[in-house]
Design a protein around this motif. Structure first.
Motif, PDB file in Angstrom:
ATOM      1  N   THR A 257      20.466   2.766 -20.676  1.00 39.52           N
ATOM      2  CA  THR A 257      19.612   1.642 -21.076  1.00 39.52           C
ATOM      3  C   THR A 257      18.643   1.296 -19.951  1.00 39.52           C
ATOM      4  O   THR A 257      17.448   1.092 -20.184  1.00 39.52           O
ATOM      5  CB  THR A 257      20.464   0.410 -21.453  1.00 39.52           C
ATOM      6  N   VAL A 258      19.153   1.243 -18.731  1.00 41.87           N
ATOM      7  CA  VAL A 258      18.296   0.966 -17.569  1.00 41.87           C
ATOM      8  C   VAL A 258      17.242   2.061 -17.425  1.00 41.87           C
ATOM      9  O   VAL A 258      16.066   1.776 -17.188  1.00 41.87           O
ATOM     10  CB  VAL A 258      19.145   0.825 -16.275  1.00 41.87           C
ATOM     11  N   ASP A 259      17.640   3.320 -17.588  1.00 41.92           N
ATOM     12  CA  ASP A 259      16.694   4.431 -17.469  1.00 41.92           C
ATOM     13  C   ASP A 259      15.579   4.324 -18.511  1.00 41.92           C
ATOM     14  O   ASP A 259      14.404   4.526 -18.200  1.00 41.92           O
ATOM     15  CB  ASP A 259      17.414   5.771 -17.611  1.00 41.92           C
ATOM     16  N   ILE A 260      15.948   4.005 -19.733  1.00 40.36           N
ATOM     17  CA  ILE A 260      14.947   3.875 -20.800  1.00 40.36           C
ATOM     18  C   ILE A 260      14.028   2.694 -20.522  1.00 40.36           C
ATOM     19  O   ILE A 260      12.801   2.797 -20.664  1.00 40.36           O
ATOM     20  CB  ILE A 260      15.645   3.753 -22.181  1.00 40.36           C
ATOM     21  N   LEU A 261      14.585   1.567 -20.120  1.00 48.15           N
ATOM     22  CA  LEU A 261      13.764   0.393 -19.796  1.00 48.15           C
ATOM     23  C   LEU A 261      12.817   0.679 -18.633  1.00 48.15           C
ATOM     24  O   LEU A 261      11.658   0.234 -18.642  1.00 48.15           O
ATOM     25  CB  LEU A 261      14.644  -0.818 -19.479  1.00 48.15           C
ATOM     26  N   MET A 262      13.280   1.449 -17.637  1.00 45.26           N
ATOM     27  CA  MET A 262      12.404   1.832 -16.523  1.00 45.26           C
ATOM     28  C   MET A 262      11.243   2.667 -17.035  1.00 45.26           C
ATOM     29  O   MET A 262      10.096   2.453 -16.634  1.00 45.26           O
ATOM     30  CB  MET A 262      13.168   2.651 -15.471  1.00 45.26           C
ATOM     31  N   GLY A 263      11.534   3.607 -17.918  1.00 47.79           N
ATOM     32  CA  GLY A 263      10.479   4.449 -18.488  1.00 47.79           C
ATOM     33  C   GLY A 263       9.439   3.630 -19.241  1.00 47.79           C
ATOM     34  O   GLY A 263       8.235   3.816 -19.065  1.00 47.79           O
ATOM     35  N   VAL A 264       9.910   2.699 -20.056  1.00 47.62           N
ATOM     36  CA  VAL A 264       9.000   1.828 -20.808  1.00 47.62           C
ATOM     37  C   VAL A 264       8.170   0.974 -19.852  1.00 47.62           C
ATOM     38  O   VAL A 264       6.946   0.849 -20.011  1.00 47.62           O
ATOM     39  CB  VAL A 264       9.794   0.937 -21.804  1.00 47.62           C
ATOM     40  N   ALA A 265       8.813   0.408 -18.835  1.00 49.30           N
ATOM     41  CA  ALA A 265       8.103  -0.440 -17.865  1.00 49.30           C
ATOM     42  C   ALA A 265       7.034   0.360 -17.127  1.00 49.30           C
ATOM     43  O   ALA A 265       5.912  -0.124 -16.919  1.00 49.30           O
ATOM     44  CB  ALA A 265       9.089  -1.069 -16.878  1.00 49.30           C
TER      45      ALA A 265
ATOM     46  N   ILE B  28       5.445   3.060 -18.156  1.00 47.62           N
ATOM     47  CA  ILE B  28       4.340   3.325 -19.089  1.00 47.62           C
ATOM     48  C   ILE B  28       3.475   2.081 -19.238  1.00 47.62           C
ATOM     49  O   ILE B  28       2.238   2.151 -19.180  1.00 47.62           O
ATOM     50  CB  ILE B  28       4.879   3.798 -20.457  1.00 47.62           C
ATOM     51  N   LEU B  29       4.099   0.921 -19.418  1.00 53.10           N
ATOM     52  CA  LEU B  29       3.345  -0.332 -19.566  1.00 53.10           C
ATOM     53  C   LEU B  29       2.494  -0.631 -18.337  1.00 53.10           C
ATOM     54  O   LEU B  29       1.382  -1.155 -18.456  1.00 53.10           O
ATOM     55  CB  LEU B  29       4.300  -1.502 -19.833  1.00 53.10           C
ATOM     56  N   GLU B  30       3.000  -0.281 -17.153  1.00 54.12           N
ATOM     57  CA  GLU B  30       2.263  -0.567 -15.918  1.00 54.12           C
ATOM     58  C   GLU B  30       0.942   0.183 -15.835  1.00 54.12           C
ATOM     59  O   GLU B  30       0.033  -0.226 -15.132  1.00 54.12           O
ATOM     60  CB  GLU B  30       3.125  -0.239 -14.690  1.00 54.12           C
ATOM     61  N   PHE B  31       0.813   1.278 -16.562  1.00 52.03           N
ATOM     62  CA  PHE B  31      -0.420   2.052 -16.523  1.00 52.03           C
ATOM     63  C   PHE B  31      -1.373   1.709 -17.663  1.00 52.03           C
ATOM     64  O   PHE B  31      -2.422   2.328 -17.802  1.00 52.03           O
ATOM     65  CB  PHE B  31      -0.111   3.555 -16.480  1.00 52.03           C
ATOM     66  N   LEU B  32      -1.023   0.718 -18.461  1.00 49.98           N
ATOM     67  CA  LEU B  32      -1.925   0.231 -19.504  1.00 49.98           C
ATOM     68  C   LEU B  32      -2.812  -0.866 -18.927  1.00 49.98           C
ATOM     69  O   LEU B  32      -2.502  -1.453 -17.897  1.00 49.98           O
ATOM     70  CB  LEU B  32      -1.122  -0.320 -20.691  1.00 49.98           C
ATOM     71  N   SER B  33      -3.890  -1.143 -19.599  1.00 48.29           N
ATOM     72  CA  SER B  33      -4.781  -2.229 -19.150  1.00 48.29           C
ATOM     73  C   SER B  33      -4.209  -3.560 -19.629  1.00 48.29           C
ATOM     74  O   SER B  33      -4.507  -4.016 -20.724  1.00 48.29           O
ATOM     75  CB  SER B  33      -6.192  -2.026 -19.714  1.00 48.29           C
ATOM     76  N   LEU B  34      -3.390  -4.145 -18.802  1.00 47.45           N
ATOM     77  CA  LEU B  34      -2.753  -5.416 -19.122  1.00 47.45           C
ATOM     78  C   LEU B  34      -3.343  -6.499 -18.231  1.00 47.45           C
ATOM     79  O   LEU B  34      -3.849  -6.207 -17.147  1.00 47.45           O
ATOM     80  CB  LEU B  34      -1.243  -5.328 -18.857  1.00 47.45           C
ATOM     81  N   PRO B  35      -3.234  -7.747 -18.648  1.00 50.04           N
ATOM     82  CA  PRO B  35      -3.635  -8.833 -17.746  1.00 50.04           C
ATOM     83  C   PRO B  35      -2.826  -8.753 -16.448  1.00 50.04           C
ATOM     84  O   PRO B  35      -1.671  -8.311 -16.444  1.00 50.04           O
ATOM     85  CB  PRO B  35      -3.282 -10.107 -18.535  1.00 50.04           C
ATOM     86  N   VAL B  36      -3.448  -9.164 -15.342  1.00 48.99           N
ATOM     87  CA  VAL B  36      -2.831  -9.055 -14.021  1.00 48.99           C
ATOM     88  C   VAL B  36      -1.446  -9.694 -13.983  1.00 48.99           C
ATOM     89  O   VAL B  36      -0.494  -9.102 -13.463  1.00 48.99           O
ATOM     90  CB  VAL B  36      -3.751  -9.672 -12.938  1.00 48.99           C
ATOM     91  N   LEU B  37      -1.305 -10.884 -14.516  1.00 50.33           N
ATOM     92  CA  LEU B  37      -0.009 -11.568 -14.475  1.00 50.33           C
ATOM     93  C   LEU B  37       1.070 -10.752 -15.193  1.00 50.33           C
ATOM     94  O   LEU B  37       2.190 -10.621 -14.680  1.00 50.33           O
ATOM     95  CB  LEU B  37      -0.113 -12.976 -15.070  1.00 50.33           C
ATOM     96  N   ILE B  38       0.754 -10.197 -16.350  1.00 48.44           N
ATOM     97  CA  ILE B  38       1.727  -9.381 -17.097  1.00 48.44           C
ATOM     98  C   ILE B  38       2.095  -8.140 -16.277  1.00 48.44           C
ATOM     99  O   ILE B  38       3.275  -7.777 -16.176  1.00 48.44           O
ATOM    100  CB  ILE B  38       1.159  -8.970 -18.475  1.00 48.44           C
ATOM    101  N   HIS B  39       1.092  -7.497 -15.672  1.00 49.28           N
ATOM    102  CA  HIS B  39       1.332  -6.318 -14.826  1.00 49.28           C
ATOM    103  C   HIS B  39       2.294  -6.674 -13.687  1.00 49.28           C
ATOM    104  O   HIS B  39       3.230  -5.926 -13.402  1.00 49.28           O
ATOM    105  CB  HIS B  39       0.000  -5.798 -14.262  1.00 49.28           C
ATOM    106  N   GLU B  40       2.075  -7.806 -13.058  1.00 48.98           N
ATOM    107  CA  GLU B  40       2.917  -8.223 -11.938  1.00 48.98           C
ATOM    108  C   GLU B  40       4.334  -8.559 -12.391  1.00 48.98           C
ATOM    109  O   GLU B  40       5.301  -8.207 -11.716  1.00 48.98           O
ATOM    110  CB  GLU B  40       2.281  -9.414 -11.222  1.00 48.98           C
ATOM    111  N   ILE B  41       4.472  -9.214 -13.522  1.00 50.36           N
ATOM    112  CA  ILE B  41       5.807  -9.560 -14.030  1.00 50.36           C
ATOM    113  C   ILE B  41       6.586  -8.291 -14.379  1.00 50.36           C
ATOM    114  O   ILE B  41       7.771  -8.156 -14.039  1.00 50.36           O
ATOM    115  CB  ILE B  41       5.706 -10.514 -15.237  1.00 50.36           C
ATOM    116  N   ILE B  42       5.918  -7.348 -15.032  1.00 46.26           N
ATOM    117  CA  ILE B  42       6.578  -6.078 -15.359  1.00 46.26           C
ATOM    118  C   ILE B  42       6.949  -5.348 -14.070  1.00 46.26           C
ATOM    119  O   ILE B  42       8.033  -4.763 -13.961  1.00 46.26           O
ATOM    120  CB  ILE B  42       5.686  -5.205 -16.263  1.00 46.26           C
ATOM    121  N   GLY B  43       6.073  -5.391 -13.076  1.00 46.77           N
ATOM    122  CA  GLY B  43       6.355  -4.752 -11.789  1.00 46.77           C
ATOM    123  C   GLY B  43       7.579  -5.340 -11.111  1.00 46.77           C
ATOM    124  O   GLY B  43       8.414  -4.609 -10.560  1.00 46.77           O
TER     125      GLY B  43
END
Length: 132
Positions: free
Chosen positions: A6-14, A16-31
């Motif tokens: 589960t952790v491995d899958i969540l890391m993979g999703v996170a 992928i999300l980090e390389f999308l054009s997200l608002p800065v705050l969302i990028h930082e929270i995911i990071g």
């Protein structure tokens, strides 16, 4: 599904999300979330670290170790530079400048390269865990 996969899958999703054009705050929270997932991943794989000094090293094991060290170092630099450059979620810590931003972006690319290599070398184990 067990905690480890589960952790491995969540890391993979996170990641992928980090390389999308997200608002800065969302990028930082995911990071920040990714940091905690990496820590959990390392905790769940502590047997690997305990075995580093044991046994003999053939070419495959040596390459695996180099890839894993490269991944760990590049992720640490990406995470630390991201924290230092934080623009919103950790504003009070901001001591970064354009150079820190460049380091963060560069090492995130190195992290993806090492992650790809890591996934290639661990794919059989990963697929076994997914099937469980």
């Amino acid at each position: 599904m067990n905690k480890k996969i589960t952790v491995d899958i969540l890391m993979g999703v996170a990641i992928i999300l980090e390389f999308l054009s997200l608002p800065v705050l969302i990028h930082e929270i995911i990071g920040i979330g990714l940091l905690f997932l990496v820590i959990l991943h390392l905790k769940y794989n502590k047997k690997y670290f305990k075995a580093i000094n044991k046994g003999k090293y053939d070419l495959k094991r040596t390459v695996d170790l180099i890839i894993n060290i490269g991944l760990l170092i590049s992720l640490l630099i990406t995470i630390i530079s991201g924290i230092l450059y934080s623009q919103q979620s950790l504003k009070s810590l901001k001591i970064g400048n354009h150079k820190i931003s460049h380091i963060h972006k560069s090492f995130s690319v190195f992290s993806i390269i090492f992650l790809g290599l890591h996934l290639i070398t661990t794919r059989k184990k990963l697929l076994r865990e997914i099937k469980k």
